[in-house]
Design a protein around this motif. Structure first.
Motif, PDB file in Angstrom:
ATOM      1  N   LEU A 282     -41.130  12.200   2.028  1.00 30.68           N
ATOM      2  CA  LEU A 282     -41.395  10.837   2.471  1.00 30.68           C
ATOM      3  C   LEU A 282     -40.808  10.753   4.076  1.00 30.68           C
ATOM      4  N   ALA A 283     -39.366  11.651   3.847  1.00 32.79           N
ATOM      5  CA  ALA A 283     -38.629  11.409   5.134  1.00 32.79           C
ATOM      6  C   ALA A 283     -39.332  12.235   6.121  1.00 32.79           C
ATOM      7  N   TYR A 284     -39.921  13.039   5.835  1.00 42.88           N
ATOM      8  CA  TYR A 284     -40.455  14.136   6.995  1.00 42.88           C
ATOM      9  C   TYR A 284     -41.895  13.500   7.497  1.00 42.88           C
ATOM     10  N   GLU A 285     -42.768  12.741   6.472  1.00 40.59           N
ATOM     11  CA  GLU A 285     -44.130  12.718   6.885  1.00 40.59           C
ATOM     12  C   GLU A 285     -44.398  11.280   7.016  1.00 40.59           C
ATOM     13  N   HIS A 286     -43.328  10.354   6.951  1.00 41.36           N
ATOM     14  CA  HIS A 286     -43.657   9.103   6.928  1.00 41.36           C
ATOM     15  C   HIS A 286     -43.029   8.263   8.268  1.00 41.36           C
ATOM     16  N   ASP A 287     -43.654   7.216   8.571  1.00 39.47           N
ATOM     17  CA  ASP A 287     -42.959   6.605   9.642  1.00 39.47           C
ATOM     18  C   ASP A 287     -41.962   5.371   9.020  1.00 39.47           C
ATOM     19  N   LEU A 288     -41.992   5.328   7.663  1.00 44.71           N
ATOM     20  CA  LEU A 288     -41.305   4.685   6.882  1.00 44.71           C
ATOM     21  C   LEU A 288     -39.970   4.566   7.449  1.00 44.71           C
ATOM     22  N   THR A 289     -39.170   3.557   7.576  1.00 42.07           N
ATOM     23  CA  THR A 289     -37.598   3.421   7.557  1.00 42.07           C
ATOM     24  C   THR A 289     -36.904   3.465   6.295  1.00 42.07           C
ATOM     25  N   MET A 290     -36.165   4.386   6.407  1.00 45.59           N
ATOM     26  CA  MET A 290     -35.388   4.470   4.977  1.00 45.59           C
ATOM     27  C   MET A 290     -33.986   4.608   5.017  1.00 45.59           C
ATOM     28  N   LEU A 291     -33.318   3.811   4.057  1.00 45.65           N
ATOM     29  CA  LEU A 291     -32.170   3.548   4.090  1.00 45.65           C
ATOM     30  C   LEU A 291     -31.709   4.063   2.647  1.00 45.65           C
ATOM     31  N   LEU A 292     -31.082   5.206   2.371  1.00 44.93           N
ATOM     32  CA  LEU A 292     -30.375   5.755   1.046  1.00 44.93           C
ATOM     33  C   LEU A 292     -28.881   5.761   0.982  1.00 44.93           C
ATOM     34  N   VAL A 293     -28.601   5.650  -0.298  1.00 42.61           N
ATOM     35  CA  VAL A 293     -27.273   5.416  -0.604  1.00 42.61           C
ATOM     36  C   VAL A 293     -27.191   6.838  -1.596  1.00 42.61           C
ATOM     37  N   THR A 294     -26.301   7.715  -1.210  1.00 42.40           N
ATOM     38  CA  THR A 294     -26.181   8.793  -2.210  1.00 42.40           C
ATOM     39  C   THR A 294     -24.681   9.800  -2.149  1.00 42.40           C
ATOM     40  N   HIS A 295     -24.512  10.268  -3.214  1.00 43.09           N
ATOM     41  CA  HIS A 295     -23.383  11.214  -3.107  1.00 43.09           C
ATOM     42  C   HIS A 295     -23.678  12.440  -3.035  1.00 43.09           C
ATOM     43  N   GLU A 296     -24.967  12.891  -2.730  1.00 50.20           N
ATOM     44  CA  GLU A 296     -25.536  14.152  -2.593  1.00 50.20           C
ATOM     45  C   GLU A 296     -25.173  14.410  -1.134  1.00 50.20           C
ATOM     46  N   MET A 297     -24.421  15.111  -0.748  1.00 53.80           N
ATOM     47  CA  MET A 297     -24.278  15.182   0.801  1.00 53.80           C
ATOM     48  C   MET A 297     -25.040  16.130   1.358  1.00 53.80           C
ATOM     49  N   ARG A 298     -25.008  17.332   0.588  1.00 49.29           N
ATOM     50  CA  ARG A 298     -26.298  18.408   1.176  1.00 49.29           C
ATOM     51  C   ARG A 298     -27.665  17.696   1.464  1.00 49.29           C
ATOM     52  N   PHE A 299     -28.119  16.907   0.181  1.00 46.98           N
ATOM     53  CA  PHE A 299     -29.465  16.174   0.514  1.00 46.98           C
ATOM     54  C   PHE A 299     -29.214  15.173   1.788  1.00 46.98           C
ATOM     55  N   ALA A 300     -28.168  14.476   1.908  1.00 49.13           N
ATOM     56  CA  ALA A 300     -27.977  13.418   3.067  1.00 49.13           C
ATOM     57  C   ALA A 300     -28.110  14.175   4.504  1.00 49.13           C
ATOM     58  N   ARG A 301     -27.587  15.312   4.336  1.00 52.10           N
ATOM     59  CA  ARG A 301     -27.342  16.054   5.631  1.00 52.10           C
ATOM     60  C   ARG A 301     -28.832  16.559   6.132  1.00 52.10           C
ATOM     61  N   GLU A 302     -29.674  16.992   5.059  1.00 53.78           N
ATOM     62  CA  GLU A 302     -31.083  17.392   5.218  1.00 53.78           C
ATOM     63  C   GLU A 302     -32.007  16.399   5.713  1.00 53.78           C
ATOM     64  N   ILE A 303     -31.893  15.074   5.249  1.00 58.09           N
ATOM     65  CA  ILE A 303     -32.938  14.452   5.332  1.00 58.09           C
ATOM     66  C   ILE A 303     -32.641  12.968   6.358  1.00 58.09           C
ATOM     67  N   SER A 304     -31.401  13.001   6.688  1.00 63.05           N
ATOM     68  CA  SER A 304     -31.052  11.755   7.505  1.00 63.05           C
ATOM     69  C   SER A 304     -30.889  11.989   9.020  1.00 63.05           C
ATOM     70  N   ASP A 305     -31.310  11.147   9.848  1.00 60.04           N
ATOM     71  CA  ASP A 305     -31.157  11.229  11.404  1.00 60.04           C
ATOM     72  C   ASP A 305     -29.730  10.602  11.492  1.00 60.04           C
ATOM     73  N   ARG A 306     -29.220   9.800  10.605  1.00 62.65           N
ATOM     74  CA  ARG A 306     -27.801   9.246  10.700  1.00 62.65           C
ATOM     75  C   ARG A 306     -27.048   9.319   9.627  1.00 62.65           C
ATOM     76  N   VAL A 307     -25.986   9.433   9.472  1.00 56.55           N
ATOM     77  CA  VAL A 307     -25.170   9.166   8.260  1.00 56.55           C
ATOM     78  C   VAL A 307     -23.871   8.004   8.590  1.00 56.55           C
TER      79      VAL A 307
END
Ligand SMILES: Nc1ncnc2c1ncn2[C@@H]1O[C@H](COP(=O)(O)OP(=O)(O)OP(=O)(O)O)[C@@H](O)[C@H]1O
Ligand SMILES: [Mg+2]
Lengths: 258, 226
Positions: free
Chosen positions: A197-222
């Protein structure tokens, strides 16, 4: 960072005597993927829940897509508390994926996904079914349309929940710790869907997570939230490798070592 | 006249049993309607609807069925007379009405409890999908709550069946009344009361079987029964 789709303007949130958010300023641009991290009780879920209109605000203004979320403009231009009709209209722009999936246990997977498009958006049943089957295909569960939630694993249920939220075609999708309730071996399949979803969509995404590796992979901003305000924010490569604030450093050290 | 045997009692008791069955079926049905109306009414946003529901539930739970029955049958006509309307009810109507109102008040608490037991998460998911409060009630909450109501509803229906015996006191010829008439006539208490006991028990078994069937129908979606 032009065209903010979400803007918190000096937002305060109190539960009785407890102040959870205190003068929060926070913006998200259209199409941006933002991850919120922070210690337990810092107000991360509260931010998402305010956006989904599950929790109201005590002070300040929240703007979504250029309109106040919890207020409407009165005749004289001032803001007055939002009516249910206004909230209903605004809610249509947002969708939410919960930590505990919250599928409807009495409906099949297909019904879980088609019910709101039919009842709320007024789609015909065949239209809603087409849309649902397309989404089930995307989350890899086409063969499970007629199952009930209790017949599926947690990972599968969460993928259905993502499809259910997407079926409403929201502009903004909120994820509150979507993999925290899952057995470790099921985390990957849900992250895979969110990554897509993060790579293919123009959707705005707001994610709360404790998975730092995943956060780093998919986010534009933390954003690192502490005690109800944004303590530090930045691109993942900066924030994770060279945090500026002592509290951020401390938090990251704790979660990355843990 | 010849000595009567238990076989001769059956047609008379059978007539009474049929009246009891009708009283039970109708009052359980109307009672269920009242239970949903008052149970959901107690959860309504509108304060007047809420107040009315609470008043109904408390009045009918707080007074005995016998008093309610006598009030509807004997007192109501006098009230009607005082204000110039005919409120004289036929015994059947008074009986069904009293039983329905009584069972509805207890059922209302069952309905309210089951609806409130639907988890907050379900209501939040419904809100996030933008269902209206009405859609949330009818499409999300009630389908989950109704299967939970079935075991207590079964108990209430059985309770109601047994309570129908009270209507003989307003001269309705139900099973209890027929038994009393036969006993006065034959003095054969043991046989008659044994038959009556078996008949009530048989009716209770049928009622429970029906409620079980209904329960598995409304709970089809649930994981294999615990
Ligand atoms: N309905 C409520 N009533 C009272 N206090 C609440 C309520 N909801 C949240 N809180 C409090 O608000 C604070 C922030 O809660 P929130 O759920 O936003 O934290 P969080 O950052 O999501 O934490 P976690 O990582 O544990 O999920 C907590 O101290 C919590 O106890
Ligand atoms: Mg949280």
């Amino acid at each position: 960072m032009t065209d903010p789709i979400i803007r918190f303007d000096k937002v305060a949130k109190r539960f009785g005597d407890i102040s959870v958010l205190d003068g929060l300023d926070f913006t998200v641009s259209r199409g941006e993927k933002v991850t919120i991290i922070g210690p337990s009780g810092s107000g991360k879920s509260t931010i998402l829940r305010i956006l989904m209109t599950l929790e109201d605000i005590s002070d300040g203004t929240v703007w979504v897509d250029g309109e106040p979320l919890w207020h409407e403009k009165a005749g004289d231009g001032t803001l007055k508390p939002a009516s249910e009709a206004h909230l209903h209209k605004m809610r249509g722009k947002l969708g939410m994926v919960f930590q505990s999936f919250n599928l409807f246990p009495h409906m099949t997977v297909l019904r879980n996904i088609t019910e709101a498009p039919v009842q709320v958006l007024g789609l015909s049943k065949p239209e809603a079914k087409d849309r649902a089957m397309g989404l089930l295909d995307m989350v890899g569960l086409s063969d499970h349309a007629e199952k009930y939630p209790h017949q599926m694993s947690g990972g599968q249920q969460q993928r259905v929940a993502i499809a259910r939220a997407l079926a409403m075609r929201p502009d903004i999708l909120l994820f509150d710790e979507p993999t925290s309730a899952l057995d470790p071996e099921l985390v990957g399949e849900v992250q895979e869907v969110i990554r897509k979803l993060a790579y293919e969509h123009d959707l705005t995404m707001l994610l709360v997570t404790h998975e730092m590796r995943f956060a780093r992979e998919i986010s534009d901003r933390v954003c690192f939230i502490d005690k109800g305000s944004v303590h530090e924010e930045g691109a993942p490569e900066d924030l994770f490798t060279a945090p500026q604030q002592p509290r951020t450093q401390e938090f990251l050290r704790a979660v990355l070592d843990g | 006249m010849d000595e009567m045997t238990w076989l001769d009692y059956l047609p008379v008791l059978g007539q009474g049993a049929w009246v009891t069955v009708q009283l039970t079926v109708w009052s359980t049905l109307f009672g269920a309607l009242l239970a949903f109306a008052a149970g959901l009414g107690k959860l309504a946003r509108n304060a007047a609807v809420r107040g009315l529901s609470v008043a109904y539930i408390e009045i009918f739970r707080g007074t005995s069925l016998l008093v309610q029955l006598f009030w509807l049958y004997f007192a109501l006509p006098l009230v009607g007379q005082a204000i110039g309307i005919n409120l004289r009810l036929p015994p059947v109507t008074a009986g069904i009405l009293a039983l329905s109102l009584n069972i509805g008040a207890y059922g209302a608490e069952v309905v309210r409890g089951a609806v409130q037991a639907v988890t907050r998460q379900q209501y939040e998911a419904a809100r996030a999908l933008n269902f209206t409060p009405r859609q949330t009630l009818f499409r999300i909450a009630l389908p989950q709550a109704i299967p939970e109501m079935m075991p207590p509803f079964d108990n209430l229906a059985i309770q109601n069946l047994k309570d129908t015996a009270l209507v003989s006191l307003i001269s309705l010829a139900d099973l209890a009344m027929r038994a009393e008439q036969l006993r006065n006539y034959t003095q054969d208490s043991t046989t008659i009361y044994t038959l009556v006991l078996l008949m009530y028990f048989g009716m209770a078994l049928v009622l429970t079987a029906f409620m079980r069937g209904l329960s598995s129908m409304v709970g089809r979606w649930r994981p294999a029964q615990r």
